[in-house]
Design a protein around this motif. Sequence first.
Motif, PDB file in Angstrom:
ATOM      1  N   SER A  89       0.839  -1.188   0.000  1.00 44.33           N
ATOM      2  CA  SER A  89       0.000   0.000   0.000  1.00 44.33           C
ATOM      3  C   SER A  89       0.881   1.249   0.000  1.00 44.33           C
ATOM      4  CB  SER A  89      -0.950  -0.020   1.201  1.00 44.33           C
ATOM      5  OG  SER A  89      -0.260  -0.392   2.356  1.00 44.33           O
ATOM      6  N   ALA A  90       0.249   2.408  -0.084  1.00 39.84           N
ATOM      7  CA  ALA A  90       1.013   3.647  -0.238  1.00 39.84           C
ATOM      8  C   ALA A  90       1.610   4.084   1.097  1.00 39.84           C
ATOM      9  CB  ALA A  90       0.099   4.729  -0.785  1.00 39.84           C
ATOM     10  N   PHE A  91       2.870   4.434   1.053  1.00 36.00           N
ATOM     11  CA  PHE A  91       3.568   4.918   2.244  1.00 36.00           C
ATOM     12  C   PHE A  91       4.156   6.291   1.955  1.00 36.00           C
ATOM     13  CE2 PHE A  91       3.388   0.436   2.997  1.00 36.00           C
ATOM     14  CZ  PHE A  91       3.388   0.294   4.376  1.00 36.00           C
TER      15      PHE A  91
ATOM     16  N   PRO B 243      -7.798  -8.548  -9.275  1.00 32.41           N
ATOM     17  CA  PRO B 243      -7.919  -7.660  -8.116  1.00 32.41           C
ATOM     18  C   PRO B 243      -6.579  -7.511  -7.400  1.00 32.41           C
ATOM     19  CG  PRO B 243      -8.801  -9.818  -7.589  1.00 32.41           C
ATOM     20  CD  PRO B 243      -8.422  -9.863  -9.036  1.00 32.41           C
ATOM     21  N   GLU B 244      -6.138  -6.277  -7.206  1.00 35.14           N
ATOM     22  CA  GLU B 244      -4.937  -6.026  -6.419  1.00 35.14           C
ATOM     23  C   GLU B 244      -5.302  -4.924  -5.457  1.00 35.14           C
ATOM     24  OE1 GLU B 244      -0.900  -6.477  -8.528  1.00 35.14           O
ATOM     25  OE2 GLU B 244      -2.269  -5.930 -10.143  1.00 35.14           O
ATOM     26  N   SER B 245      -5.338  -5.275  -4.190  1.00 35.10           N
ATOM     27  CA  SER B 245      -5.937  -4.367  -3.207  1.00 35.10           C
ATOM     28  C   SER B 245      -5.137  -3.078  -3.046  1.00 35.10           C
ATOM     29  CB  SER B 245      -6.081  -5.060  -1.862  1.00 35.10           C
ATOM     30  OG  SER B 245      -4.816  -5.453  -1.389  1.00 35.10           O
ATOM     31  N   THR B 246      -3.866  -3.073  -3.443  1.00 32.87           N
ATOM     32  CA  THR B 246      -3.064  -1.870  -3.204  1.00 32.87           C
ATOM     33  C   THR B 246      -3.015  -0.943  -4.409  1.00 32.87           C
ATOM     34  OG1 THR B 246      -1.090  -3.050  -3.882  1.00 32.87           O
ATOM     35  CG2 THR B 246      -1.594  -3.032  -1.541  1.00 32.87           C
TER      36      THR B 246
ATOM     37  N   PHE C 241      -6.571 -16.363  -4.215  1.00 31.27           N
ATOM     38  CA  PHE C 241      -5.991 -15.016  -4.313  1.00 31.27           C
ATOM     39  C   PHE C 241      -7.057 -14.015  -4.748  1.00 31.27           C
ATOM     40  CE2 PHE C 241      -4.317 -11.641  -7.026  1.00 31.27           C
ATOM     41  CZ  PHE C 241      -3.368 -11.050  -6.196  1.00 31.27           C
ATOM     42  N   PHE C 242      -7.823 -14.368  -5.775  1.00 29.41           N
ATOM     43  CA  PHE C 242      -8.879 -13.476  -6.256  1.00 29.41           C
ATOM     44  C   PHE C 242      -9.863 -13.157  -5.130  1.00 29.41           C
ATOM     45  CE2 PHE C 242      -9.407 -12.726 -10.984  1.00 29.41           C
ATOM     46  CZ  PHE C 242      -8.087 -12.963 -11.298  1.00 29.41           C
TER      47      PHE C 242
ATOM     48  N   SER D 229     -11.937  -9.112  -1.685  1.00 25.39           N
ATOM     49  CA  SER D 229     -12.614  -8.685  -0.461  1.00 25.39           C
ATOM     50  C   SER D 229     -11.856  -7.541   0.202  1.00 25.39           C
ATOM     51  CB  SER D 229     -12.819  -9.861   0.503  1.00 25.39           C
ATOM     52  OG  SER D 229     -11.566 -10.380   0.862  1.00 25.39           O
ATOM     53  N   LYS D 230     -10.513  -7.549   0.118  1.00 28.48           N
ATOM     54  CA  LYS D 230      -9.745  -6.413   0.667  1.00 28.48           C
ATOM     55  C   LYS D 230     -10.066  -5.149  -0.112  1.00 28.48           C
ATOM     56  CE  LYS D 230      -5.368  -8.503   1.515  1.00 28.48           C
ATOM     57  NZ  LYS D 230      -3.946  -8.296   1.372  1.00 28.48           N
TER      58      LYS D 230
END
Lengths: 186, 334
Positions: free
Chosen positions: A33-35, B50-53, B267-268, B273-274
Amino acid sequence: MKAGAIDKGIALLIKGSPFIVVEREFVNPGKGSAFVRLKLKSPATGRVLKETMKTQDNVEEIIVEDKECQFLYSDEAAFHFMDTETYDQFEVPMVGFADYKLLMRDGDTYKVIMWEEKPLDIIIPYKVVYEVTEAFEGVKGDTVQGASKLVKIETGLEVKVPIFIKQGERIMINTETHEYVERVNS
Amino acid sequence: MKYTKNKLEQTENFEIIRKRSAIITKIRSYFQTNGYLEVETPILSPELIPESTIEVFETTFSSEFHGERQFYLIPSPEVFMKRLIAQGSGSIFQITKSFRNNEQIGKDHNPEFTMLEWYTIGSDYMDSIKRTEALFESLTNGNTPEWFRPPFLQKSIEEVFKEYVSIDLLKCQTKTLIRNEAVRLGLSPNKTDSWEDIFNRIFLSFIEPELPKGKPIVLYNYPRQIQCLAKEIKGTPWRERWELYVKGNEIANCYTEEIDRRKVKTFFEIEYSKKAVSARVISDIDNKYYQIFDNNYPECSGVALGVDRLIMLLTRSTSIEGVILFPFSAMMEE
Protein backbone atom coordinates in the motif's frame (compact mmCIF):
# COMPACT_ATOMS: atom_id res chain seq x y z
CA MET A 1 -4.37 14.77 9.85
CA LYS A 2 -3.57 11.83 7.57
CA ALA A 3 0.09 11.12 6.87
CA GLY A 4 -0.67 11.34 3.15
CA ALA A 5 -1.30 15.07 3.58
CA ILE A 6 2.05 15.76 5.24
CA ASP A 7 4.04 18.38 3.41
CA LYS A 8 7.60 19.52 3.65
CA GLY A 9 8.07 22.25 6.22
CA ILE A 10 5.14 21.45 8.48
CA ALA A 11 5.64 20.57 12.14
CA LEU A 12 4.48 17.32 13.72
CA LEU A 13 4.33 16.17 17.30
CA ILE A 14 6.03 12.79 17.48
CA LYS A 15 6.12 10.94 20.80
CA GLY A 16 5.58 14.26 22.53
CA SER A 17 8.34 16.24 20.79
CA PRO A 18 8.07 18.69 17.91
CA PHE A 19 9.70 17.77 14.62
CA ILE A 20 9.95 19.63 11.33
CA VAL A 21 9.39 17.66 8.13
CA VAL A 22 12.53 18.20 6.05
CA GLU A 23 11.95 15.54 3.42
CA ARG A 24 8.83 13.81 2.27
CA GLU A 25 8.69 11.15 -0.40
CA PHE A 26 5.78 8.94 -1.40
CA VAL A 27 6.66 5.31 -1.93
CA ASN A 28 4.61 2.46 -3.26
CA PRO A 29 6.52 -0.73 -2.58
CA GLY A 30 5.92 -3.43 -5.17
CA LYS A 31 2.59 -4.97 -4.16
CA GLY A 32 2.29 -2.76 -1.11
CA SER A 33 0.00 0.00 0.00
CA ALA A 34 1.01 3.65 -0.24
CA PHE A 35 3.57 4.92 2.24
CA VAL A 36 5.18 8.24 2.89
CA ARG A 37 8.83 8.25 3.85
CA LEU A 38 9.82 11.14 6.06
CA LYS A 39 12.95 12.74 7.30
CA LEU A 40 12.19 14.81 10.37
CA LYS A 41 14.38 17.18 12.27
CA SER A 42 14.16 18.08 15.91
CA PRO A 43 14.75 21.83 16.22
CA ALA A 44 15.79 21.32 19.83
CA THR A 45 18.55 18.81 19.26
CA GLY A 46 19.17 18.79 15.52
CA ARG A 47 18.52 15.05 15.64
CA VAL A 48 17.27 13.64 12.35
CA LEU A 49 14.59 10.98 12.56
CA LYS A 50 13.59 8.62 9.76
CA GLU A 51 10.00 7.49 9.80
CA THR A 52 7.82 5.66 7.31
CA MET A 53 4.07 6.00 7.63
CA LYS A 54 1.13 4.62 5.74
CA THR A 55 -0.65 7.45 3.98
CA GLN A 56 -3.74 6.52 6.04
CA ASP A 57 -1.93 6.82 9.40
CA ASN A 58 -3.05 9.63 11.67
CA VAL A 59 -0.45 12.17 12.69
CA GLU A 60 -0.61 15.16 14.99
CA GLU A 61 0.19 18.40 13.27
CA ILE A 62 1.32 21.22 15.53
CA ILE A 63 -0.44 24.52 15.19
CA VAL A 64 2.32 27.05 14.84
CA GLU A 65 2.49 30.75 14.41
CA ASP A 66 4.93 32.63 12.23
CA LYS A 67 6.58 35.93 12.98
CA GLU A 68 8.44 38.31 10.74
CA CYS A 69 11.83 38.73 12.35
CA GLN A 70 14.98 40.59 11.49
CA PHE A 71 18.16 38.57 11.66
CA LEU A 72 20.65 40.58 13.69
CA TYR A 73 23.75 38.43 13.97
CA SER A 74 24.97 34.99 14.85
CA ASP A 75 27.49 33.86 17.39
CA GLU A 76 28.95 30.43 18.10
CA ALA A 77 25.79 29.04 19.62
CA ALA A 78 22.78 30.90 18.30
CA PHE A 79 21.12 33.15 15.76
CA HIS A 80 19.87 36.40 17.23
CA PHE A 81 16.59 37.83 15.93
CA MET A 82 14.34 40.78 16.57
CA ASP A 83 10.58 40.53 16.24
CA THR A 84 9.77 43.35 13.80
CA GLU A 85 6.39 43.99 15.44
CA THR A 86 7.28 44.01 19.12
CA TYR A 87 11.03 44.75 18.81
CA ASP A 88 11.62 41.89 21.24
CA GLN A 89 14.95 40.22 20.78
CA PHE A 90 15.38 36.48 21.08
CA GLU A 91 17.76 33.76 20.03
CA VAL A 92 17.41 30.52 18.09
CA PRO A 93 19.94 27.88 19.16
CA MET A 94 22.06 26.97 16.21
CA VAL A 95 22.15 23.27 16.89
CA GLY A 96 19.37 22.30 14.50
CA PHE A 97 20.23 24.91 11.87
CA ALA A 98 24.01 25.01 11.57
CA ASP A 99 23.83 24.99 7.77
CA TYR A 100 21.66 28.12 7.74
CA LYS A 101 24.66 30.17 8.79
CA LEU A 102 25.87 30.15 5.19
CA LEU A 103 22.51 31.31 3.85
CA MET A 104 21.23 34.04 6.19
CA ARG A 105 22.29 37.63 5.76
CA ASP A 106 22.54 40.04 8.70
CA GLY A 107 19.76 42.61 8.57
CA ASP A 108 17.43 40.51 6.39
CA THR A 109 13.94 39.61 7.52
CA TYR A 110 12.92 35.97 7.83
CA LYS A 111 9.85 34.14 8.95
CA VAL A 112 10.43 32.37 12.25
CA ILE A 113 7.99 29.61 13.13
CA MET A 114 7.00 29.66 16.78
CA TRP A 115 5.35 26.96 18.83
CA GLU A 116 4.33 27.56 22.43
CA GLU A 117 6.39 30.76 22.45
CA LYS A 118 9.51 28.86 21.38
CA PRO A 119 11.20 29.19 17.99
CA LEU A 120 10.77 26.00 15.99
CA ASP A 121 12.01 26.79 12.50
CA ILE A 122 13.46 29.53 10.35
CA ILE A 123 12.14 29.89 6.82
CA ILE A 124 14.65 30.79 4.15
CA PRO A 125 13.12 31.63 0.77
CA TYR A 126 13.66 28.96 -1.85
CA LYS A 127 15.61 31.30 -4.11
CA VAL A 128 17.68 34.22 -2.85
CA VAL A 129 19.90 36.76 -4.60
CA TYR A 130 23.39 37.24 -3.13
CA GLU A 131 26.44 39.24 -4.06
CA VAL A 132 29.58 37.48 -5.19
CA THR A 133 32.35 38.60 -2.87
CA GLU A 134 35.18 36.42 -4.06
CA ALA A 135 35.66 34.86 -7.48
CA PHE A 136 38.31 32.16 -7.76
CA GLU A 137 40.16 30.96 -10.85
CA GLY A 138 38.08 29.16 -13.43
CA VAL A 139 38.27 25.38 -13.44
CA LYS A 140 37.38 23.32 -16.41
CA GLY A 141 34.11 21.55 -15.75
CA ASP A 142 32.87 18.36 -17.33
CA THR A 143 31.59 18.58 -20.84
CA VAL A 144 27.93 18.15 -19.93
CA GLN A 145 27.80 21.05 -17.49
CA GLY A 146 30.05 23.40 -19.41
CA ALA A 147 32.95 25.23 -17.84
CA SER A 148 32.44 26.27 -14.24
CA LYS A 149 34.29 27.72 -11.28
CA LEU A 150 33.83 28.36 -7.58
CA VAL A 151 32.86 31.72 -6.09
CA LYS A 152 32.18 32.81 -2.53
CA ILE A 153 29.01 34.80 -1.81
CA GLU A 154 28.54 37.40 0.91
CA THR A 155 27.37 34.86 3.51
CA GLY A 156 30.53 32.80 3.02
CA LEU A 157 28.95 29.98 1.02
CA GLU A 158 30.98 28.61 -1.87
CA VAL A 159 28.99 27.99 -5.04
CA LYS A 160 29.80 26.48 -8.41
CA VAL A 161 28.90 28.98 -11.14
CA PRO A 162 29.47 29.46 -14.88
CA ILE A 163 32.83 30.88 -15.75
CA PHE A 164 31.48 34.32 -16.79
CA ILE A 165 30.40 35.32 -13.25
CA LYS A 166 32.55 38.09 -11.80
CA GLN A 167 33.20 39.45 -8.34
CA GLY A 168 30.61 42.05 -7.33
CA GLU A 169 27.86 40.56 -9.49
CA ARG A 170 24.59 39.35 -8.05
CA ILE A 171 23.49 35.75 -8.50
CA MET A 172 20.43 33.77 -7.54
CA ILE A 173 21.00 30.68 -5.40
CA ASN A 174 18.71 27.74 -4.72
CA THR A 175 18.92 27.68 -0.93
CA GLU A 176 17.94 24.02 -0.69
CA THR A 177 20.59 22.60 -2.95
CA HIS A 178 23.06 25.50 -2.61
CA GLU A 179 23.20 25.58 -6.39
CA TYR A 180 23.54 28.53 -8.75
CA VAL A 181 20.32 29.42 -10.59
CA GLU A 182 21.07 32.52 -12.66
CA ARG A 183 22.85 35.85 -12.84
CA VAL A 184 20.73 38.80 -11.80
CA ASN A 185 21.14 42.07 -13.65
CA SER A 186 19.90 44.97 -11.59
CA MET B 1 10.06 17.52 -20.43
CA LYS B 2 8.01 20.69 -20.51
CA TYR B 3 4.68 20.92 -22.25
CA THR B 4 6.03 23.46 -24.67
CA LYS B 5 4.86 25.34 -27.69
CA ASN B 6 8.39 25.64 -28.99
CA LYS B 7 9.36 23.69 -31.99
CA LEU B 8 10.65 20.32 -30.84
CA GLU B 9 13.98 20.60 -32.61
CA GLN B 10 14.76 23.74 -30.70
CA THR B 11 14.42 22.09 -27.31
CA GLU B 12 17.28 20.26 -25.68
CA ASN B 13 14.82 17.46 -25.00
CA PHE B 14 14.76 16.44 -28.61
CA GLU B 15 17.86 14.36 -27.99
CA ILE B 16 16.04 12.48 -25.22
CA ILE B 17 13.05 11.82 -27.45
CA ARG B 18 15.38 10.24 -29.99
CA LYS B 19 17.13 8.20 -27.32
CA ARG B 20 13.78 7.01 -26.02
CA SER B 21 12.83 5.81 -29.47
CA ALA B 22 16.18 4.03 -29.90
CA ILE B 23 15.88 2.23 -26.53
CA ILE B 24 12.38 1.00 -27.32
CA THR B 25 13.56 -0.24 -30.71
CA LYS B 26 16.35 -2.19 -29.00
CA ILE B 27 13.99 -3.74 -26.46
CA ARG B 28 11.71 -4.88 -29.25
CA SER B 29 14.55 -6.25 -31.28
CA TYR B 30 15.97 -8.14 -28.27
CA PHE B 31 12.73 -10.03 -27.66
CA GLN B 32 12.01 -10.63 -31.32
CA THR B 33 15.41 -12.17 -31.91
CA ASN B 34 15.07 -14.34 -28.79
CA GLY B 35 11.89 -16.12 -29.80
CA TYR B 36 9.21 -14.03 -28.12
CA LEU B 37 6.04 -13.06 -29.93
CA GLU B 38 5.04 -9.43 -29.61
CA VAL B 39 1.39 -9.04 -28.65
CA GLU B 40 -0.99 -6.12 -28.29
CA THR B 41 -3.78 -6.57 -25.77
CA PRO B 42 -6.53 -4.12 -24.78
CA ILE B 43 -5.89 -1.32 -22.35
CA LEU B 44 -9.61 -1.00 -21.68
CA SER B 45 -10.89 -4.05 -19.88
CA PRO B 46 -14.25 -4.95 -18.32
CA GLU B 47 -12.46 -6.98 -15.60
CA LEU B 48 -9.14 -6.81 -13.85
CA ILE B 49 -7.06 -8.98 -11.58
CA PRO B 50 -7.92 -7.66 -8.12
CA GLU B 51 -4.94 -6.03 -6.42
CA SER B 52 -5.94 -4.37 -3.21
CA THR B 53 -3.06 -1.87 -3.20
CA ILE B 54 -3.61 -0.49 -6.69
CA GLU B 55 -6.21 2.14 -7.48
CA VAL B 56 -7.50 2.00 -11.05
CA PHE B 57 -9.16 4.35 -13.50
CA GLU B 58 -12.73 3.63 -14.41
CA THR B 59 -14.70 4.72 -17.44
CA THR B 60 -18.08 3.98 -18.96
CA PHE B 61 -18.72 2.54 -22.36
CA SER B 62 -22.06 3.87 -23.52
CA SER B 63 -23.77 3.11 -26.75
CA GLU B 64 -27.32 3.46 -27.96
CA PHE B 65 -26.99 -0.01 -29.42
CA HIS B 66 -25.26 -1.87 -26.63
CA GLY B 67 -26.18 -0.01 -23.48
CA GLU B 68 -23.69 0.91 -20.81
CA ARG B 69 -20.86 -0.98 -19.20
CA GLN B 70 -18.04 -0.09 -16.82
CA PHE B 71 -14.51 -0.52 -18.15
CA TYR B 72 -11.17 -0.06 -16.47
CA LEU B 73 -7.79 1.09 -17.72
CA ILE B 74 -5.37 -1.75 -17.12
CA PRO B 75 -2.79 -1.32 -14.33
CA SER B 76 -0.74 -3.94 -16.21
CA PRO B 77 -1.42 -6.20 -19.21
CA GLU B 78 -1.18 -9.36 -17.08
CA VAL B 79 -4.89 -10.17 -17.20
CA PHE B 80 -4.80 -10.59 -20.99
CA MET B 81 -1.30 -11.96 -21.41
CA LYS B 82 -2.04 -14.88 -19.10
CA ARG B 83 -5.11 -15.70 -21.20
CA LEU B 84 -2.94 -15.79 -24.31
CA ILE B 85 -0.54 -18.20 -22.62
CA ALA B 86 -3.51 -20.41 -21.73
CA GLN B 87 -4.38 -20.44 -25.43
CA GLY B 88 -0.91 -21.64 -26.35
CA SER B 89 0.82 -18.43 -27.39
CA GLY B 90 4.24 -19.52 -26.15
CA SER B 91 6.65 -16.87 -24.82
CA ILE B 92 5.27 -13.37 -25.37
CA PHE B 93 6.17 -9.76 -24.74
CA GLN B 94 4.40 -6.45 -24.89
CA ILE B 95 5.24 -2.77 -24.53
CA THR B 96 2.06 -1.04 -23.51
CA LYS B 97 0.55 1.89 -21.70
CA SER B 98 -0.61 1.05 -18.17
CA PHE B 99 -2.48 3.21 -15.70
CA ARG B 100 -2.49 3.65 -11.96
CA ASN B 101 -4.60 6.10 -10.06
CA ASN B 102 -3.93 7.77 -6.72
CA GLU B 103 -0.15 7.60 -6.80
CA GLN B 104 1.99 10.64 -6.38
CA ILE B 105 2.96 12.37 -9.59
CA GLY B 106 6.54 13.31 -10.29
CA LYS B 107 9.97 11.75 -10.07
CA ASP B 108 9.02 8.05 -10.28
CA HIS B 109 5.34 8.08 -11.11
CA ASN B 110 3.12 9.21 -13.93
CA PRO B 111 -0.49 7.94 -13.78
CA GLU B 112 -0.13 6.80 -17.41
CA PHE B 113 3.14 4.99 -17.98
CA THR B 114 4.82 2.57 -20.35
CA MET B 115 5.31 -0.97 -19.20
CA LEU B 116 7.31 -3.79 -20.71
CA GLU B 117 5.92 -7.14 -19.69
CA TRP B 118 7.19 -10.50 -20.82
CA TYR B 119 6.44 -14.14 -20.05
CA THR B 120 8.88 -16.95 -20.66
CA ILE B 121 7.45 -20.43 -20.99
CA GLY B 122 9.28 -23.19 -19.12
CA SER B 123 11.19 -20.67 -17.00
CA ASP B 124 11.26 -19.74 -13.35
CA TYR B 125 12.14 -16.47 -11.64
CA MET B 126 15.85 -17.26 -11.47
CA ASP B 127 15.97 -17.89 -15.24
CA SER B 128 14.34 -14.50 -15.65
CA ILE B 129 17.23 -12.78 -13.87
CA LYS B 130 19.54 -14.08 -16.61
CA ARG B 131 17.08 -12.98 -19.28
CA THR B 132 16.91 -9.49 -17.78
CA GLU B 133 20.69 -9.31 -17.62
CA ALA B 134 20.90 -10.23 -21.29
CA LEU B 135 18.31 -7.57 -22.12
CA PHE B 136 20.37 -4.96 -20.25
CA GLU B 137 23.50 -6.00 -22.16
CA SER B 138 21.65 -5.55 -25.43
CA LEU B 139 20.60 -2.00 -24.58
CA THR B 140 24.03 -0.47 -24.21
CA ASN B 141 26.24 -2.02 -26.91
CA GLY B 142 29.07 -2.99 -24.59
CA ASN B 143 29.60 0.58 -23.44
CA THR B 144 27.82 -0.10 -20.19
CA PRO B 145 28.29 1.99 -17.06
CA GLU B 146 29.02 -0.03 -13.92
CA TRP B 147 25.72 0.87 -12.24
CA PHE B 148 23.83 -0.73 -15.13
CA ARG B 149 26.15 -3.59 -16.00
CA PRO B 150 25.25 -7.23 -15.35
CA PRO B 151 25.76 -9.48 -13.52
CA PHE B 152 23.29 -8.04 -11.02
CA LEU B 153 24.01 -8.33 -7.32
CA GLN B 154 21.59 -10.81 -5.78
CA LYS B 155 20.40 -10.88 -2.19
CA SER B 156 17.44 -12.53 -0.58
CA ILE B 157 15.03 -10.52 1.54
CA GLU B 158 16.07 -12.75 4.43
CA GLU B 159 19.70 -11.67 3.94
CA VAL B 160 19.06 -7.93 3.67
CA PHE B 161 16.91 -7.94 6.81
CA LYS B 162 19.77 -9.59 8.70
CA GLU B 163 22.38 -7.33 7.17
CA TYR B 164 20.68 -3.92 7.46
CA VAL B 165 18.51 -4.24 10.57
CA SER B 166 19.66 -7.46 12.28
CA ILE B 167 16.25 -9.06 11.96
CA ASP B 168 15.86 -12.77 11.39
CA LEU B 169 12.58 -12.87 9.50
CA LEU B 170 12.33 -16.63 10.00
CA LYS B 171 11.92 -15.88 13.70
CA CYS B 172 9.45 -13.03 13.11
CA GLN B 173 6.60 -14.74 11.39
CA THR B 174 3.90 -13.41 13.69
CA LYS B 175 2.65 -9.86 13.84
CA THR B 176 3.68 -9.43 17.48
CA LEU B 177 7.25 -10.55 16.82
CA ILE B 178 7.82 -8.30 13.82
CA ARG B 179 6.11 -5.42 15.63
CA ASN B 180 8.58 -5.77 18.51
CA GLU B 181 11.44 -5.47 16.05
CA ALA B 182 9.90 -2.38 14.42
CA VAL B 183 9.54 -0.72 17.81
CA ARG B 184 13.14 -1.64 18.69
CA LEU B 185 14.16 0.26 15.51
CA GLY B 186 12.26 3.34 16.65
CA LEU B 187 9.27 2.98 14.31
CA SER B 188 5.67 3.50 15.37
CA PRO B 189 3.54 0.78 13.79
CA ASN B 190 -0.24 1.16 14.00
CA LYS B 191 -2.55 -1.10 15.93
CA THR B 192 -4.33 -1.98 12.72
CA ASP B 193 -1.13 -2.80 10.80
CA SER B 194 -0.89 -6.16 9.11
CA TRP B 195 2.35 -8.17 9.15
CA GLU B 196 2.97 -6.89 5.64
CA ASP B 197 2.53 -3.25 6.70
CA ILE B 198 5.12 -3.60 9.45
CA PHE B 199 7.46 -5.43 7.07
CA ASN B 200 7.10 -2.54 4.62
CA ARG B 201 7.69 0.11 7.29
CA ILE B 202 11.00 -1.51 8.18
CA PHE B 203 11.99 -2.19 4.58
CA LEU B 204 11.18 1.34 3.38
CA SER B 205 12.79 3.12 6.33
CA PHE B 206 16.06 1.26 6.71
CA ILE B 207 16.70 -1.03 3.75
CA GLU B 208 15.41 0.35 0.46
CA PRO B 209 17.12 3.77 0.80
CA GLU B 210 20.44 2.10 1.69
CA LEU B 211 20.58 -0.44 -1.14
CA PRO B 212 23.78 -0.31 -3.20
CA LYS B 213 23.61 2.09 -6.13
CA GLY B 214 26.86 1.24 -7.88
CA LYS B 215 25.52 -2.04 -9.28
CA PRO B 216 22.03 -3.28 -10.16
CA ILE B 217 20.66 -5.42 -7.33
CA VAL B 218 17.97 -8.08 -7.34
CA LEU B 219 16.16 -8.74 -4.07
CA TYR B 220 14.56 -12.18 -4.19
CA ASN B 221 12.33 -14.50 -2.17
CA TYR B 222 9.69 -12.17 -0.80
CA PRO B 223 7.52 -13.10 2.18
CA ARG B 224 4.40 -15.17 1.55
CA GLN B 225 2.44 -12.73 3.67
CA ILE B 226 2.57 -10.29 0.75
CA GLN B 227 -0.27 -11.59 -1.39
CA CYS B 228 0.54 -11.91 -5.06
CA LEU B 229 0.42 -14.40 -7.89
CA ALA B 230 3.99 -15.61 -7.34
CA LYS B 231 4.47 -19.27 -6.53
CA GLU B 232 5.17 -20.22 -2.93
CA ILE B 233 8.42 -22.02 -2.12
CA LYS B 234 7.47 -25.24 -0.36
CA GLY B 235 8.60 -25.59 3.24
CA THR B 236 9.57 -21.91 3.54
CA PRO B 237 7.74 -18.64 4.22
CA TRP B 238 8.85 -17.24 0.85
CA ARG B 239 7.56 -16.78 -2.66
CA GLU B 240 9.44 -17.02 -5.96
CA ARG B 241 9.47 -13.30 -6.60
CA TRP B 242 12.15 -10.66 -7.13
CA GLU B 243 12.44 -6.92 -7.54
CA LEU B 244 15.25 -5.22 -9.42
CA TYR B 245 16.73 -1.92 -8.20
CA VAL B 246 19.00 0.18 -10.36
CA LYS B 247 20.63 3.21 -8.70
CA GLY B 248 18.07 2.84 -5.92
CA ASN B 249 15.12 2.90 -8.33
CA GLU B 250 12.71 -0.01 -8.44
CA ILE B 251 12.74 -0.96 -12.11
CA ALA B 252 11.25 -4.42 -12.51
CA ASN B 253 9.56 -7.24 -10.67
CA CYS B 254 9.24 -10.89 -11.48
CA TYR B 255 7.39 -13.99 -10.39
CA THR B 256 7.46 -17.61 -11.10
CA GLU B 257 3.79 -17.48 -11.95
CA GLU B 258 1.26 -19.26 -9.78
CA ILE B 259 -0.55 -21.71 -12.05
CA ASP B 260 -2.39 -23.75 -9.43
CA ARG B 261 -5.99 -22.82 -10.14
CA ARG B 262 -7.15 -23.25 -6.52
CA LYS B 263 -4.49 -20.83 -5.34
CA VAL B 264 -5.37 -18.32 -8.04
CA LYS B 265 -9.02 -18.59 -7.02
CA THR B 266 -8.15 -17.99 -3.37
CA PHE B 267 -5.99 -15.02 -4.31
CA PHE B 268 -8.88 -13.48 -6.26
CA GLU B 269 -11.22 -13.97 -3.30
CA ILE B 270 -8.85 -12.52 -0.71
CA GLU B 271 -7.78 -9.52 -2.78
CA TYR B 272 -11.29 -8.75 -4.00
CA SER B 273 -12.61 -8.68 -0.46
CA LYS B 274 -9.75 -6.41 0.67
CA LYS B 275 -10.40 -4.15 -2.29
CA ALA B 276 -14.09 -3.99 -1.50
CA VAL B 277 -13.18 -2.45 1.86
CA SER B 278 -10.39 -0.08 0.89
CA ALA B 279 -10.51 0.85 -2.79
CA ARG B 280 -12.20 3.90 -4.30
CA VAL B 281 -12.96 2.01 -7.49
CA ILE B 282 -13.86 -1.63 -7.03
CA SER B 283 -13.15 -3.10 -10.42
CA ASP B 284 -15.12 -6.11 -11.60
CA ILE B 285 -13.41 -9.45 -11.69
CA ASP B 286 -13.92 -12.45 -13.90
CA ASN B 287 -15.10 -15.06 -11.40
CA LYS B 288 -14.02 -17.82 -13.73
CA TYR B 289 -10.57 -16.46 -14.49
CA TYR B 290 -8.89 -19.20 -12.43
CA GLN B 291 -10.27 -21.77 -14.86
CA ILE B 292 -7.72 -20.76 -17.50
CA PHE B 293 -5.14 -22.47 -15.29
CA ASP B 294 -5.94 -26.00 -16.38
CA ASN B 295 -3.58 -28.96 -16.46
CA ASN B 296 -2.09 -27.78 -19.72
CA TYR B 297 -1.14 -24.33 -18.47
CA PRO B 298 2.65 -24.17 -18.80
CA GLU B 299 5.11 -23.31 -16.05
CA CYS B 300 6.26 -19.77 -16.77
CA SER B 301 7.85 -16.67 -15.35
CA GLY B 302 6.69 -13.10 -15.92
CA VAL B 303 8.60 -9.85 -15.61
CA ALA B 304 7.16 -6.34 -15.59
CA LEU B 305 9.58 -3.49 -16.20
CA GLY B 306 8.94 0.25 -15.98
CA VAL B 307 10.12 1.57 -19.33
CA ASP B 308 9.99 5.25 -18.38
CA ARG B 309 12.19 4.62 -15.34
CA LEU B 310 14.60 2.61 -17.45
CA ILE B 311 14.85 5.42 -20.00
CA MET B 312 15.22 7.98 -17.21
CA LEU B 313 18.27 6.10 -15.97
CA LEU B 314 19.81 5.49 -19.37
CA THR B 315 19.48 9.15 -20.35
CA ARG B 316 20.77 10.34 -16.93
CA SER B 317 17.51 12.20 -16.35
CA THR B 318 16.51 12.93 -12.76
CA SER B 319 12.78 12.36 -13.17
CA ILE B 320 10.59 10.23 -15.42
CA GLU B 321 8.87 13.45 -16.37
CA GLY B 322 12.05 14.27 -18.25
CA VAL B 323 11.53 11.34 -20.62
CA ILE B 324 7.75 11.38 -21.05
CA LEU B 325 6.23 13.58 -23.72
CA PHE B 326 3.49 15.69 -22.15
CA PRO B 327 3.85 14.51 -18.54
CA PHE B 328 0.78 14.48 -16.37
CA SER B 329 1.86 17.20 -13.95
CA ALA B 330 2.28 19.71 -16.78
CA MET B 331 -1.21 18.91 -18.03
CA MET B 332 -2.61 19.36 -14.50
CA GLU B 333 -1.26 22.92 -14.50
CA GLU B 334 -2.97 23.86 -17.74
